[in-house]
Design an enzyme around this catalytic site. Structure first.
Site, PDB file in Angstrom:
ATOM      1  N   LYS A  88      61.981  54.758  19.312  1.00 43.78           N
ATOM      2  CA  LYS A  88      60.737  54.177  18.993  1.00 43.78           C
ATOM      3  C   LYS A  88      59.954  55.353  18.216  1.00 43.78           C
ATOM      4  CE  LYS A  88      56.841  52.083  21.387  1.00 43.78           C
ATOM      5  NZ  LYS A  88      56.489  51.581  22.994  1.00 43.78           N
ATOM      6  N   SER A 163      55.256  46.881  23.210  1.00 41.39           N
ATOM      7  CA  SER A 163      55.080  47.485  21.819  1.00 41.39           C
ATOM      8  C   SER A 163      56.417  48.053  21.493  1.00 41.39           C
ATOM      9  CB  SER A 163      54.008  48.595  21.762  1.00 41.39           C
ATOM     10  OG  SER A 163      54.434  49.610  22.890  1.00 41.39           O
ATOM     11  N   SER A 187      55.811  47.704  27.913  1.00 46.91           N
ATOM     12  CA  SER A 187      56.236  47.907  26.715  1.00 46.91           C
ATOM     13  C   SER A 187      57.681  48.022  26.388  1.00 46.91           C
ATOM     14  CB  SER A 187      55.483  48.782  25.697  1.00 46.91           C
ATOM     15  OG  SER A 187      54.031  48.550  25.455  1.00 46.91           O
TER      16      SER A 187
END
EC number: 6.3.5.7
Lengths: 513, 99
Positions: A88, A163, A187
């Site tokens: 990420k 996210s 997330s």
């Protein structure tokens, strides 16, 4: 491309990360071959998904060659030898831009390597690139972005969750063998649920936060996303453990997580008590999610687990407490983006600011997106002296009450089962103008962050397709006692062994997972 | 903060504190969204928090987790300054902040 593991020359992408590393260590596969297979797949298929923010083909192949050379020299290779991973984009990488999904850090090359990237590389992993995310990890759909929003590989008009939506989408579509995500209020778990993969948020402090860009420091945790429970366990075993660069990382010994997976796959669940909070399964829960949840409970019971009712009396206040604490910490953490030391700055513009305050205001107003601004302003509100006691102080006390609720429940059970998300993946744009509706979709995941507990989302099947909804994955969440990731993994592996979901791959226009 | 102030005014006021500048359109939309969220957050008032301490994470380390407090050279000054928009020698340069 053959994805059938029984064919003579299966795609290396159909192997588990654990099997890949074993194959590289034994010389059966080369790290270059694996890396090239993933780079080809990304080139062919990510145009439809936008899961990667940045692909480092050159760096990945050079790294793969270095691992193959180490093996030729007879060096001992690590547990992720040659395994292609994606990070990420809020994990700091010394040789790769780190944008955190924001114009504020577009083009920023960190002056140091973060601990997560360092641990993965030490274990032999190959970093393919950086994965897309909601700006500063604030969001549940990946639509809070100045870039192209990530698509769900099970239905391209649907969100992947957030996210860590880029990571979940890439893992589901087979565009990395193992993914790294971060979880402040769900997330990792919510996008894992919406994309049909495994996502594990460890106990607060189990994994270092050094090199993970801060959103809400008392809630943030890094963790793996993978196609199988075994690979999630492998990822956690590499990431877990004390880090001298993070004083909140825990020194408790790291158990053998893979042994826990083996125990779950092979043994039964006799003696394991699974708590269920029936009162939380009310309004807002989709019928399809309820049905898959009940079916998952049956699977656990058939394997020998005992189901017990539990009650968390302050559960209904968790979303409110979370959005006070998280925004308060975010408003403080994001004060560092001031245009002075790094990142975007109005000082680089043609008409530079004439005062320091103007530099701050112009930089922050131009380069933060709408959701980030909303949360900074909400955090500013709850931290003001006149609202502190009613909001921040009260939310931190409610957090204590919620942690006590969990402690009480864990006197009666070993873990708590719930849906991960109350609904399957929704259409892009559907909730974008309604922040409160978006916040309420985190209802099942935020309790674990507030109380610092480990929690995992695992595939629990699919909704029945109907007129306005295709067949979409649904996740089961298990929340455990502090530092008891091993029990979560054991029970998850048992569920996985008894169900066909882990073997399912998405097919989408422009590619097949 | 006057909670009864119009949402738009509240948004501008908070933005000033947070070193953000909002257009009137932004203030209107963010202000009304904040108003909705704050109304929801009022449910916290129903919890009985008398005598309840604010949350702290359990730590099995105490102060032992802290490394020795000994200063030393970092050796990364150039790399760190490379990200700054304006520098002067080994310092970060900022516009004037005092008349």
């Amino acid at each position: 491309m053959a994805d059938d593991p029984t064919s003579i020359d299966p795609s290396p992408r159909s192997m588990s990360a654990r099997a890949m590393a074993e194959a590289v260590r034994s010389g059966e596969r080369s790290a270059r071959e694996l890396t090239q297979a993933y780079l080809d797949a990304i080139a062919e298929r990510d145009g439809a998904l936008h899961s990667y923010r940045l692909v480092d083909a050159e760096g990945a192949l050079a790294r793969a060659d270095a691992i193959d050379a180490e093996r030729s020299r007879g060096a001992t290779l690590g547990p992720l030898a040659g395994v292609p991973v994606g990070l990420k984009d809020n994990f700091v990488t010394a040789d790769l831009d780190t944008t955190c999904g924001s114009r504020m850090l577009e083009g920023w090359r960190p002056p140091y390597a973060g601990s997560h990237a360092a641990r993965l590389l030490d274990a032999g992993a190959v970093i393919l690139g950086k994965l897309a995310m909601d700006e500063f990890a604030m969001g549940s759909s990946n639509e809070n972005t100045p870039f192209e929003p990530v698509r769900n590989p099970w239905a391209l008009d649907r969100v992947p969750g957030g996210s860590s939506g880029g990571t979940a989408s890439a893992v589901a579509a087979g565009l990395c063998a193992l993914g790294l995500g971060s979880d402040t209020g769900g997330s990792i778990r919510q996008p894992a649920s919406l994309c049909g993969v495994v996502g594990l948020k460890p106990t607060y402090g189990r994994v270092t936060r050094a090199g993970m860009i801060a959103f809400a420091s008392s809630l943030d945790q890094a963790g793996p996303l993978a196609r199988t429970v075994e690979d999630a366990a492998l990822g956690l075993s590499v990431l877990a453990g004390a880090d001298p660069r993070d004083a909140t990382s825990l020194r408790a010994p790291v158990p053998d997580y893979l042994a826990a997976v083996d125990a779950g796959r092979e043994g039964d669940l006799k003696g394991v008590k699974v708590g269920v909070q029936r009162s939380s399964l009310g309004e807002g829960l989709a019928d399809s999610v309820r049905a898959r949840f009940e079916a998952s409970l049956e699977v656990l019971a058939e394997r020998g687990a005992e189901l017990v009712d539990v009650e968390l009396p302050h559960f209904h206040l968790a979303v409110a407490a979370y959005y006070v604490v998280a925004t308060a910490e975010a408003s403080s953490n994001l004060a560092r983006y001031d245009g002075v030391r790094y990142g975007a700055s109005a000082a680089r513009e043609d008409s530079p600011p004439s005062s320091l305050v103007e530099l701050y205001e112009r930089t922050r107003s131009t380069h933060f997106g709408a959701e980030v601004k909303r949360r900074i302003l909400l955090g500013t509100f709850v931290l003001r002296s006149e609202s502190y006691a009613d909001y921040y102080g009260r939310a931190m006390k409610v957090r204590t009450l919620l942690a006590r609720d969990y402690a009480g429940a864990f006197e009666r059970c070993d873990l708590i089962a719930s849906p991960t998300s109350p609904v399957p993946a929704w259409r892009l744009g559907e909730k974008l103008d309604d922040p409160l509706a978006m916040y309420l979709s985190d209802v099942f995941t935020i309790g674990a962050n507030l109380a610092g507990l480990p929690a995992i989302s695992i595939p629990a099947g699919f909704c029945e397709p109907c007129d306005d909804c295709p067949r979409l994955p649904i996740g089961l969440q298990l929340t455990g006692r502090r530092l008891d990731e091993a029990t979560l993994l054991r029970v998850s592996a048992a569920h996985e062994a008894a169900t066909p979901w882990a073997a399912e791959r998405p097919t989408f226009e422009g590619g097949q997972g | 903060m006057n909670r009864s102030a119009p949402p738009e005014e509240m948004a501008h006021e908070l933005a000033g504190l947070a070193r953000l500048r909002l257009s009137d359109d932004e203030a209107r939309s963010i202000g009304s969204q904040l108003d909705t969220v704050l109304a929801y957050l009022r449910c916290l008032a129903e919890a009985d928090v008398d005598g309840v301490p604010e949350f702290e994470h359990e730590s099995d380390e105490g102060d032992q987790a802290l490394r020795a407090d000994t200063p030393g050279p970092d050796g990364r000054v150039e790399a760190i300054l490379a990200g700054a928009p304006k520098t002067r020698g080994s310092l970060v340069a900022v516009p004037k902040f005092k008349d």
